[in-house]
Design a protein around this motif. Structure first.
Motif, PDB file in Angstrom:
ATOM      1  N   ILE A  25       0.832  -1.210   0.000  1.00 12.23           N
ATOM      2  CA  ILE A  25       0.000   0.000   0.000  1.00 12.23           C
ATOM      3  C   ILE A  25       0.866   1.260   0.000  1.00 12.23           C
ATOM      4  CG2 ILE A  25      -1.687   1.309   1.337  1.00 12.23           C
ATOM      5  CD1 ILE A  25      -2.816  -1.352   2.313  1.00 12.23           C
ATOM      6  N   PHE A  26       1.971   1.212   0.722  1.00 10.67           N
ATOM      7  CA  PHE A  26       2.834   2.391   0.850  1.00 10.67           C
ATOM      8  C   PHE A  26       4.142   2.190   0.094  1.00 10.67           C
ATOM      9  CE2 PHE A  26       0.140   2.445   4.585  1.00 10.67           C
ATOM     10  CZ  PHE A  26      -0.281   3.767   4.633  1.00 10.67           C
ATOM     11  N   ARG A  27       4.708   3.287  -0.339  1.00 10.22           N
ATOM     12  CA  ARG A  27       6.035   3.269  -0.957  1.00 10.22           C
ATOM     13  C   ARG A  27       7.054   3.534   0.147  1.00 10.22           C
ATOM     14  NH1 ARG A  27       5.490   7.406  -5.789  1.00 10.22           N
ATOM     15  NH2 ARG A  27       7.750   7.332  -5.516  1.00 10.22           N
ATOM     16  N   ILE A  28       7.419   2.474   0.831  1.00 10.41           N
ATOM     17  CA  ILE A  28       8.266   2.591   2.014  1.00 10.41           C
ATOM     18  C   ILE A  28       9.737   2.587   1.615  1.00 10.41           C
ATOM     19  CG2 ILE A  28       8.913   1.485   4.183  1.00 10.41           C
ATOM     20  CD1 ILE A  28       6.090   0.307   4.293  1.00 10.41           C
ATOM     21  N   GLU A  29      10.476   3.546   2.141  1.00 12.27           N
ATOM     22  CA  GLU A  29      11.918   3.613   1.911  1.00 12.27           C
ATOM     23  C   GLU A  29      12.637   3.482   3.251  1.00 12.27           C
ATOM     24  OE1 GLU A  29      11.834   6.537  -2.015  1.00 12.27           O
ATOM     25  OE2 GLU A  29      12.377   7.365  -0.060  1.00 12.27           O
ATOM     26  N   LYS A  30      13.790   2.836   3.215  1.00 11.31           N
ATOM     27  CA  LYS A  30      14.547   2.594   4.443  1.00 11.31           C
ATOM     28  C   LYS A  30      15.045   3.904   5.040  1.00 11.31           C
ATOM     29  CE  LYS A  30      18.337  -0.171   6.280  1.00 11.31           C
ATOM     30  NZ  LYS A  30      19.435  -1.134   5.947  1.00 11.31           N
ATOM     31  N   GLN A  31      14.869   4.052   6.346  1.00 14.25           N
ATOM     32  CA  GLN A  31      15.341   5.257   7.022  1.00 14.25           C
ATOM     33  C   GLN A  31      16.676   4.988   7.698  1.00 14.25           C
ATOM     34  OE1 GLN A  31      12.608   7.328   9.540  1.00 14.25           O
ATOM     35  NE2 GLN A  31      10.858   6.963   8.215  1.00 14.25           N
ATOM     36  N   LYS A  32      17.559   5.973   7.601  1.00 11.28           N
ATOM     37  CA  LYS A  32      18.849   5.879   8.270  1.00 11.28           C
ATOM     38  C   LYS A  32      18.962   7.005   9.280  1.00 11.28           C
ATOM     39  CE  LYS A  32      21.221   3.709   4.359  1.00 11.28           C
ATOM     40  NZ  LYS A  32      22.386   3.764   3.429  1.00 11.28           N
ATOM     41  N   PHE A  33      19.664   6.726  10.359  1.00 11.14           N
ATOM     42  CA  PHE A  33      19.749   7.693  11.443  1.00 11.14           C
ATOM     43  C   PHE A  33      21.188   8.196  11.615  1.00 11.14           C
ATOM     44  CE2 PHE A  33      16.067   5.090  12.202  1.00 11.14           C
ATOM     45  CZ  PHE A  33      15.094   6.019  12.557  1.00 11.14           C
ATOM     46  N   ASN A  34      21.272   9.336  12.309  1.00 14.03           N
ATOM     47  CA  ASN A  34      22.556   9.946  12.643  1.00 14.03           C
ATOM     48  C   ASN A  34      23.363  10.345  11.413  1.00 14.03           C
ATOM     49  OD1 ASN A  34      22.079   9.699  15.425  1.00 14.03           O
ATOM     50  ND2 ASN A  34      22.817   7.590  15.413  1.00 14.03           N
ATOM     51  N   GLN A  35      22.664  10.792  10.371  1.00 13.59           N
ATOM     52  CA  GLN A  35      23.303  11.399   9.217  1.00 13.59           C
ATOM     53  C   GLN A  35      22.309  12.349   8.571  1.00 13.59           C
ATOM     54  OE1 GLN A  35      23.958   8.540   5.912  1.00 13.59           O
ATOM     55  NE2 GLN A  35      23.222   7.017   7.359  1.00 13.59           N
ATOM     56  N   GLU A  36      22.824  13.421   7.999  1.00  9.01           N
ATOM     57  CA  GLU A  36      21.938  14.462   7.487  1.00  9.01           C
ATOM     58  C   GLU A  36      21.160  14.003   6.256  1.00  9.01           C
ATOM     59  OE1 GLU A  36      23.967  18.086   6.864  1.00  9.01           O
ATOM     60  OE2 GLU A  36      24.242  18.520   8.986  1.00  9.01           O
ATOM     61  N   SER A  37      21.825  13.329   5.329  1.00 11.28           N
ATOM     62  CA  SER A  37      21.143  12.836   4.133  1.00 11.28           C
ATOM     63  C   SER A  37      21.917  11.660   3.573  1.00 11.28           C
ATOM     64  CB  SER A  37      21.017  13.941   3.082  1.00 11.28           C
ATOM     65  OG  SER A  37      22.290  14.357   2.643  1.00 11.28           O
ATOM     66  N   TYR A  38      21.267  10.862   2.757  1.00  9.48           N
ATOM     67  CA  TYR A  38      21.912   9.685   2.192  1.00  9.48           C
ATOM     68  C   TYR A  38      21.213   9.312   0.895  1.00  9.48           C
ATOM     69  CZ  TYR A  38      17.870   7.543   4.447  1.00  9.48           C
ATOM     70  OH  TYR A  38      16.589   7.243   4.848  1.00  9.48           O
ATOM     71  N   ARG A  39      21.964   8.636   0.038  1.00 10.37           N
ATOM     72  CA  ARG A  39      21.427   8.208  -1.249  1.00 10.37           C
ATOM     73  C   ARG A  39      20.538   6.981  -1.031  1.00 10.37           C
ATOM     74  NH1 ARG A  39      25.396   7.294  -6.359  1.00 10.37           N
ATOM     75  NH2 ARG A  39      24.899   9.459  -6.853  1.00 10.37           N
ATOM     76  N   ILE A  40      19.367   6.976  -1.659  1.00  8.34           N
ATOM     77  CA  ILE A  40      18.455   5.841  -1.531  1.00  8.34           C
ATOM     78  C   ILE A  40      19.010   4.655  -2.321  1.00  8.34           C
ATOM     79  CG2 ILE A  40      16.416   7.269  -1.132  1.00  8.34           C
ATOM     80  CD1 ILE A  40      15.699   6.928  -4.083  1.00  8.34           C
ATOM     81  N   SER A  41      18.473   3.463  -2.060  1.00 14.30           N
ATOM     82  CA  SER A  41      18.978   2.252  -2.703  1.00 14.30           C
ATOM     83  C   SER A  41      18.593   2.221  -4.181  1.00 14.30           C
ATOM     84  CB  SER A  41      18.411   1.013  -2.009  1.00 14.30           C
ATOM     85  OG  SER A  41      17.027   0.868  -2.312  1.00 14.30           O
ATOM     86  N   ASN A  42      19.221   1.309  -4.914  1.00 13.77           N
ATOM     87  CA  ASN A  42      18.904   1.145  -6.333  1.00 13.77           C
ATOM     88  C   ASN A  42      17.442   0.777  -6.530  1.00 13.77           C
ATOM     89  OD1 ASN A  42      21.283   0.874  -8.635  1.00 13.77           O
ATOM     90  ND2 ASN A  42      22.068   0.810  -6.548  1.00 13.77           N
ATOM     91  N   HIS A  43      16.914  -0.110  -5.696  1.00 13.57           N
ATOM     92  CA  HIS A  43      15.511  -0.508  -5.819  1.00 13.57           C
ATOM     93  C   HIS A  43      14.583   0.663  -5.516  1.00 13.57           C
ATOM     94  CE1 HIS A  43      16.754  -4.780  -5.947  1.00 13.57           C
ATOM     95  NE2 HIS A  43      15.583  -4.952  -6.540  1.00 13.57           N
ATOM     96  N   GLU A  44      14.934   1.457  -4.519  1.00 14.31           N
ATOM     97  CA  GLU A  44      14.110   2.616  -4.174  1.00 14.31           C
ATOM     98  C   GLU A  44      14.141   3.662  -5.288  1.00 14.31           C
ATOM     99  OE1 GLU A  44      14.643   2.191   0.695  1.00 14.31           O
ATOM    100  OE2 GLU A  44      15.930   3.533  -0.462  1.00 14.31           O
TER     101      GLU A  44
END
Length: 842
Positions: free
Chosen positions: A485-504
């Motif tokens: 139902i949702f387009r869920i993307e993995k969340q990462k902590f303790n960093q300002e920004s990060y590149r999403i995965s290839n699948h995402e």
């Protein structure tokens, strides 16, 4: 917190804070605050807090519009004191400096990435692409609003209530009623609902179409060789003509009344030149040696050796030694799921001399159908115990081994062993199919934990209700999962920004361009980890924009951006005045705009053709609106124009109808559509208690509609907005509410001129288009902002302006091609990155 830090950073780039700039403050106080500050806030716009630079960042759309209006001479109002040339230059220079600096900086923060669920359209498209059937699901979902940049995929308007979840469950149950399950081909969807009470007949039909394993054991009554031949021909035709993509498979299968899933399996087999045994290699070499013009007789001859062997023997016996048994099980596991089942002779022909010695004369059939084994057990016991009385028979059936001789006991044990083996194979297959379905539905590899939980549900339901009912329960479970139902993307902590995965990234790209899930080619690139390579990503973008599924950009993105989807939803012209306006015509008006936008996107031509071009798309219902007499088909066709006031979305019947009232046209609505939807410079909403103009276009009190508007805007309250709206709307008065060209209205000749505040005249549709093309910078920025908002699924922030500016530049440098806009957005940090989360220290 991050956002406020960025604001502070940009402020450092300004040579002088606006708060301390007394000259800027004096100009604003003198010319703006009387109407837009203090107690007065005309149009809901206030500049009172301008001293705080955050106000400009947080309300950048209002300030950007203020720049445009001052540049165009629309503000201050004509009757109010006007800025001197020097004041105007200083005022605009100061504000433009704020925006220019923001457009030069690409900040590390990609902005918010709110959780997004599938829209109604995305929901149906995703299920369509999983199963190859368009069941038009999701119609019962609640209406979706347009938040942020005005799109229904904006996470800010995507509420998820208990009612919404209930609708998802209902739609999943509806989908499950179309399901048939096969241990060989997995989950298959039919166009029609299939009642469970007809499960045996339904399974037989499915197995017949798919050459089920059980048919290999008892083929005569199912005419397996006929189905095999038909599917071979269908698959070969698609492979040798390079049309073996999903769309062509579905269309081809539909025409030939075949199962597209099995056709696809056959294609994958025929098209796979590796890992083939010797018999298969010999067969395929002859099969593909034939050219496209070969007749059926030649093709049949090439496959005769294989087909003859297939028909002669389908019984494969298993040697009794444990060594041979293990070898044979491994062999069967390797070939069991292939389309072609090998006869004993063909099997032996594929084996080396050493392997043949391991498989001497085989004594027992290796039956891979547990149902068949169960029937054989029943036949054996019935025959042996048929002369027993009732009590003895009952006892014998409970402990048959005590009443059978050694030979019969050996046979009984063999049958039971085959059942256990087959059930274990079914377990492996069921789990495999569940994993495949979950992986497709979740748009990423399903985890072992997810698969195990769903499989346990399958086994539990299967034990009490059978495999078909269990498969339907599994389907409901998967399609009601948050991962679907949702387009869920993995969340990462303790960093300002990060590149999403290839699948995402694949998911973001496919829902941007297709409003649907990634296809196999896109997922394969993601699986290889190649998607971030610029050349590969651009190649995928080009391929996807040319795919028929890219039509969703016209149907979803453009229809909401330019608002022509309203022609089917809210437009209600008077049936007596305009009897031609039917539901069918409204749909055709919508489709005409879709055809035009889809052509611009897929032919990758200039996006400026939205404003003006030399063609229209018409069918037999639309043609009369254009005065075209030779169009007889209901199918749309592209028609070139010569010296015509037509062309472009601006003068399309859909836009003309949706910017009209039930009985008359509306220069105000048409002008507002031009400046808001097309140029992105909307006016504030009208004040309350404004005098209503006549509902009809008939002359009243000796005044035409235009004369009434001119009188109306003599009111200073109305002038500021109408001085912008009317010059854009009056040139379109040459089109009636259906978009038909006319020269008079209400018995008077139409004056199709609009006068701008600078005194310039816009004369008719052609003059309007020339004016709009002279303002293409506004159009391009508006298009880019809408596309960016649609791609990100959120409202744009002030610090998105760098990416927005890059997108506009890409358009300008690449002949205004839509693909350039898409690539600029997809390669941006906003699209490829996600904001991190900083956990507070304990």
């Amino acid at each position: 917190m991050i956002y406020k830090v960025l604001i502070t950073c940009v402020a450092l780039y300004l040579p002088l804070s606006l708060k301390a700039d007394l000259k800027f403050k004096k100009i604003l106080d003198k010319y703006c605050l009387e109407c837009h500050g203090g107690r007065k806030t005309k149009g809901g716009v206030s500049f009172k807090e301008y001293q705080d630079i955050n106000h400009i960042y947080d309300n950048h759309e209002i300030w950007k519009d203020a720049i445009t209006q001052v540049e165009e001479g629309e503000m201050p109002p004509e009757d109010d004191p006007q800025m001197t040339i020097e004041e105007k230059q200083y005022f605009l220079g100061k504000l433009n400096k704020v925006f220019d600096e923001a457009e030069k900086i690409e900040f590390s923060d990609p902005g918010p990435s709110p959780l997004r669920r599938l829209t109604k359209k995305e929901y149906n498209n995703t299920i369509r692409d999983i199963f190859g059937k368009d069941l038009n699901l999701g119609k019962e979902f609640p209406s979706e609003g347009g938040g942020g940049e005005g799109f229904d995929n904006n996470a800010e308007v995507m509420n998820f209530s208990p009612l919404m979840f209930e609708k998802y469950v209902q739609e999943a149950v509806k989908l499950s009623k179309h399901l048939t399950f096969s241990y060989v081909t997995g989950f298959n969807i039919s166009d029609k609902e299939i009642p469970l009470r007809n499960e045996p007949q339904m399974v037989i039909k499915l197995q017949r179409e798919n050459d089920e394993i059980r048919n290999s054991v008892y083929p005569p009554q199912f005419q397996v060789e006929k189905y095999l031949r038909d599917y071979m021909f269908a698959a070969r035709e698609l492979v040798i003509t390079n049309k073996a993509d999903d769309k062509n498979i579905w269309n081809h299968s539909s025409r030939k009344k075949m199962n597209p899933v099995f056709v696809k399996h056959m294609i994958e087999y025929l098209d796979n030149k590796k890992n083939k045994n010797e018999v298969e290699k010999r067969f395929l070499s002859k099969w593909f040696a034939l050219d496209k013009s070969s007749n059926d007789k030649a093709v049949n001859a090439a496959g005769k050796q294989f087909l003859d062997g297939y028909k002669k023997s389908r019984y494969i016996n298993e040697h009794t030694t444990p060594e041979s048994k293990e070898f044979y099980r491994e062999l069967v596991n390797n070939v069991r799921r292939k389309v072609f089942k090998l006869s004993k002779d063909e099997l032996l022909a594929c084996l080396s001399e050493a392997d043949r010695k391991r498989l001497p004369q085989l004594k027992h059939e290796l039956d891979i159908s547990s149902d068949w084994n169960e029937r054989e057990i029943q036949k054996l016991l019935t025959k042996r115990f048929e002369k027993f009385d009732k009590d003895k028979k009952s006892q014998a059936l409970k402990q048959p081994e005590k009443f059978l001789d050694n030979k019969d006991n050996a046979k009984l044990n063999k049958l039971k062993e085959n059942i256990v083996w087959q059930n274990s194979e079914k377990t492996k297959l069921a789990k495999l199919h569940i994993k495949e379905l979950a992986t497709k539905a979740f748009r990423r590899p399903a985890t072992e934990t997810e698969v195990t939980k769903v499989f346990e549900l399958f086994r539990k339901e299967q034990a009490s209700k059978g495999s078909q009912a269990a498969a339907r329960m599994v389907l409901v479970r998967i399609f009601c999962s948050p991962a679907f139902i949702f387009r869920i993307e993995k969340q990462k902590f303790n960093q300002e920004s990060y590149r999403i995965s290839n699948h995402e990234l694949a998911v973001r790209l496919s829902y941007f361009l297709w409003s649907s899930m990634p296809d196999k080619e896109l997922l394969d690139a993601a699986k290889r980890g190649d998607l971030y390579k610029k050349g590969i990503l651009n190649k995928q973008i080009d391929r996807m924009l040319k795919d028929p599924k890219a039509r969703s950009l016209a149907e979803d993105f453009a229809a909401q951006w330019l608002k022509f989807k309203e022609i089917k939803e809210t437009v209600d012209l008077d049936k007596k005045r305009f009897p031609e306006f039917t539901h069918e015509l409204a749909e055709d008006m919508f489709q005409e705009c879709v055809q035009t936008l889809n052509y611009i996107i897929q032919s990758d031509t200039s996006v400026l053709q939205v404003i003006d071009n030399n063609y229209v798309f018409a069918n037999s219902r639309i043609a009369p609106l254009y005065g075209l007499k030779d169009v007889k088909s209901e199918k749309f066709q592209k028609i070139q124009l010569k010296n015509s006031p037509r062309g472009g979305i601006v003068t399309s019947p859909a836009i003309m109808a949706m910017t009209s009232y039930p009985l008359r046209t509306s220069p105000v609505l048409r002008g507002n559509w031009i400046i808001s939807s097309l140029l992105g410079t909307p006016t504030p909403p009208p004040p309350e208690n404004i005098e209503e103009l006549p509902e009809d276009d008939k002359v009243a009190d000796g005044l035409t509609v235009k004369q009434r508007f001119e009188k109306h805007r003599e009111d200073p309250t109305c002038y500021s907005c109408h001085s912008r709206l009317d010059p854009m709307g009056f040139p379109l008065e040459l089109y009636d509410p259906l978009g038909r060209y006319r020269s008079e209205s209400g018995g008077h000749a139409i004056d199709a001129t609009g006068k701008l505040k600078n005194g310039n005249i816009i004369n008719g549709p052609d003059g309007l288009k020339k004016y709009l093309l002279s303002k293409k910078d506004l159009f391009l920025e508006n298009l880019a902002s809408k596309a960016l908002g649609y791609a990100l699924g959120r409202s744009l922030e002030f610090f998105d302006r760098y990416t927005l500016k890059q997108a506009v530049t890409a358009l300008e440098k690449n002949d205004y091609k839509f693909s350039a806009l898409v690539k600029s957005i997809v390669h941006s940090r906003l699209f490829q990155y996600r904001r991190g989360h900083i956990q507070a220290s304990k």
